[in-house]
Design an enzyme around this catalytic site. Structure first.
Site, PDB file in Angstrom:
ATOM      1  N   ASP A 147       0.829  -1.206   0.000  1.00  0.00           N
ATOM      2  CA  ASP A 147       0.000   0.000   0.000  1.00  0.00           C
ATOM      3  C   ASP A 147       0.864   1.258   0.000  1.00  0.00           C
ATOM      4  O   ASP A 147       1.865   1.345   0.705  1.00  0.00           O
ATOM      5  CB  ASP A 147      -0.914   0.025   1.219  1.00  0.00           C
ATOM      6  CG  ASP A 147      -1.735   1.300   1.267  1.00  0.00           C
ATOM      7  OD1 ASP A 147      -2.461   1.557   0.299  1.00  0.00           O
ATOM      8  OD2 ASP A 147      -1.613   2.051   2.245  1.00  0.00           O
ATOM      9  N   HIS A 174      -3.320  -1.557  -3.654  1.00  0.00           N
ATOM     10  CA  HIS A 174      -3.654  -0.185  -4.033  1.00  0.00           C
ATOM     11  C   HIS A 174      -3.891  -0.252  -5.539  1.00  0.00           C
ATOM     12  O   HIS A 174      -2.946  -0.189  -6.324  1.00  0.00           O
ATOM     13  CB  HIS A 174      -2.492   0.735  -3.667  1.00  0.00           C
ATOM     14  CG  HIS A 174      -2.704   2.177  -4.008  1.00  0.00           C
ATOM     15  ND1 HIS A 174      -2.625   3.170  -3.065  1.00  0.00           N
ATOM     16  CD2 HIS A 174      -2.983   2.798  -5.179  1.00  0.00           C
ATOM     17  CE1 HIS A 174      -2.837   4.344  -3.636  1.00  0.00           C
ATOM     18  NE2 HIS A 174      -3.042   4.133  -4.931  1.00  0.00           N
ATOM     19  N   ASP A 307      -8.181   4.558   6.084  1.00  0.00           N
ATOM     20  CA  ASP A 307      -7.003   5.066   5.376  1.00  0.00           C
ATOM     21  C   ASP A 307      -6.488   6.313   6.096  1.00  0.00           C
ATOM     22  O   ASP A 307      -6.101   7.306   5.473  1.00  0.00           O
ATOM     23  CB  ASP A 307      -7.303   5.378   3.911  1.00  0.00           C
ATOM     24  CG  ASP A 307      -6.028   5.559   3.075  1.00  0.00           C
ATOM     25  OD1 ASP A 307      -4.931   5.316   3.617  1.00  0.00           O
ATOM     26  OD2 ASP A 307      -6.131   5.960   1.908  1.00  0.00           O
ATOM     27  N   PHE A 325      -0.679  13.464  -0.089  1.00  0.00           N
ATOM     28  CA  PHE A 325      -2.019  12.891  -0.094  1.00  0.00           C
ATOM     29  C   PHE A 325      -2.377  12.388   1.300  1.00  0.00           C
ATOM     30  O   PHE A 325      -1.538  11.821   1.990  1.00  0.00           O
ATOM     31  CB  PHE A 325      -2.091  11.710  -1.068  1.00  0.00           C
ATOM     32  CG  PHE A 325      -1.848  12.069  -2.504  1.00  0.00           C
ATOM     33  CD1 PHE A 325      -2.877  12.528  -3.300  1.00  0.00           C
ATOM     34  CD2 PHE A 325      -0.586  11.931  -3.074  1.00  0.00           C
ATOM     35  CE1 PHE A 325      -2.673  12.844  -4.639  1.00  0.00           C
ATOM     36  CE2 PHE A 325      -0.357  12.236  -4.404  1.00  0.00           C
ATOM     37  CZ  PHE A 325      -1.407  12.701  -5.185  1.00  0.00           C
TER      38      PHE A 325
END
Length: 427
Positions: A147, A174, A307, A325
């Site tokens: 990930d 991902h 997440d 992000f």
């Protein structure tokens, strides 16, 4: 011994009560009361099994300026989570058994939410050579994933699925084609064009899901022991959902998660160029968001995962092209979805609870956790009283939020791990 009197019970099996829940020796001893040293008035409150987060970035080791085990697991406990799966994209990545073992031992010593480390599928998360999966499982890894990076080499992913399947451990991906994503910082479409920003197209997710499902089919055909299992992280598009729905109907062992931000926000949040809303995969369209909600209801999506991705405030205050992000959400995930989905849209509460509890447990191959006599007392007590989101009070080091100031209900006021209070705001 603890007694929670006159509380309403809710789990994946439904709502019932009120009940007088007696807790002792780490288990639920009775739903009809009894003698206890501590008595809590549960009138008007909801009692549910403790939540499990499949996808949290706790940043330790190596990135403790953003988050560490203590702040991350405390934030989880305050969010009603009794169990957290931490991602391996740390510095260095969690690709060695001694690192996984040390992380688990440190988390156990903190006495907060329980940590279940995910380990890297490949060495250095570089997508080339597999990490020592058997040793990583023996050290306590519960999931394998790269990930934060996509698995570009289909052959390596296939070998990983085969080895992990033989070990009884799922592989999480991902799902995003990097060559289609390129430098996208938001959803690709008319809005990104109008803002002059590089877009990340929905086809990048769908194309990679389609490929990964074919890799899974190959692994299933070649498997000689154990069943390869694929888990798709942070699903964000209607097309990706359709591919997963078709795969599930065909009987493929694939599961998926959706995040609180993809379920409540759309690309419109980026119209003001605020990097607070910059996530990967990006916030999509209203049609995508509605499709995800349907996926929650029909079972295509198995779990809600945060997440949780903390960064320093200085990083998130950069311009949209340079800011990292990620959104931190461990402490607000349930109140947000309780308010936005259940209270405002009538989403069935037992199903919402299931997406936080039994759903993620099934992904990992863990047994369900229901509210019955003899069950483990890993529980969360929830209050319907509304209060605003105040990031300055977060336990997480990431004290900012897209939902700052928003009035939410369903806040956890007590979190128990095997009968031990790890968060308390009542009693």
């Amino acid at each position: 011994m603890m007694l929670i009197k006159n509380v309403l019970l809710v789990d994946a099996q439904g709502q019932r009560g009120p009940a007088d829940v007696l807790i002792g020796e780490g288990r639920i001893l009775s739903l009809e009361g009894g003698e206890a040293r501590e008595v809590i008035d549960g009138t008007g409150l909801l009692l549910a099994p403790g939540f499990l987060d499949l996808h949290a970035h706790l940043r330790e080791p190596g990135q403790e300026v953003k988050e560490d085990l203590f702040t991350g697991l405390l934030a989880a406990a305050r969010g009603g989570y009794t169990d957290v799966v931490s991602m391996p994209n740390t510095a260095p990545p969690l690709d060695q058994p001694e690192t996984v073992r040390a992380l688990r031992e440190k988390a156990e010593g903190l006495g907060l939410a329980r940590l279940h480390p995910a380990a890297a599928l490949t060495l250095g998360q570089e997508g080339k050579a597999l990490a020592p999966l058997g040793l990583l499982k023996a050290a306590g890894a519960i999931l394998f994933t790269d990930d934060g990076r996509t698995n570009e080499d289909a052959g390596t992913l296939a070998l990983g699925l085969l080895q992990a399947g033989a070990l009884g451990v799922p592989v999480a991906v991902h799902a995003e084609d990097a060559s289609l994503r390129r430098g996208g910082v938001m959803n690709d479409g008319p809005l990104s064009d109008a803002l002059g920003l590089p877009g990340n197209p929905p086809e990048a997710e769908a194309a990679r899901i389609a490929r990964d499902l074919e890799v899974l089919r190959y692994a299933l055909r070649r498997a000689q022991g154990g069943t390869p299992r694929l888990h798709v992280q942070h699903l964000s598009t209607e097309r990706g959902l359709a591919l997963l729905r078709e795969a599930k109907r065909a009987g493929l062992p694939v599961t998926a998660e959706a995040t609180p931000h993809h379920l409540t926000l759309t690309e419109e949040a980026l119209r003001g160029l605020d990097p607070l809303f910059k996530v990967a995969p990006p916030l999509r369209t209203e049609a995508d968001r509605e499709a995800l909600l349907e996926g929650l209801l029909d079972g295509t999506i198995d779990a809600i995962a945060t997440d949780h991705a903390p960064h320093t405030l200085a990083e998130k205050e950069m311009d949209l092209l340079r800011a990292p992000f990620g959104i931190p959400s461990l402490e607000v995930a349930f109140p947000l979805l309780y308010t936005e989905l259940h209270l405002k849209r009538g989403f069935p509460l037992p199903r919402l609870i299931e997406l936080f509890t039994d759903g993620p447990r099934r992904v990992l191959g863990l047994p369900p956790l229901h509210l019955g006599v003899g069950a483990e007392a890993s529980l969360v007590l929830l209050s319907p009283k509304a209060r605003p989101v105040d990031p300055s009070r977060f336990a997480s080091k990431a004290r900012y939020s897209p939902w700052a100031g928003q009035s939410l209900s369903g806040w956890p006021v007590l979190t128990l791990v095997a009968g031990r209070a790890v968060h308390r705001a009542v009693g």
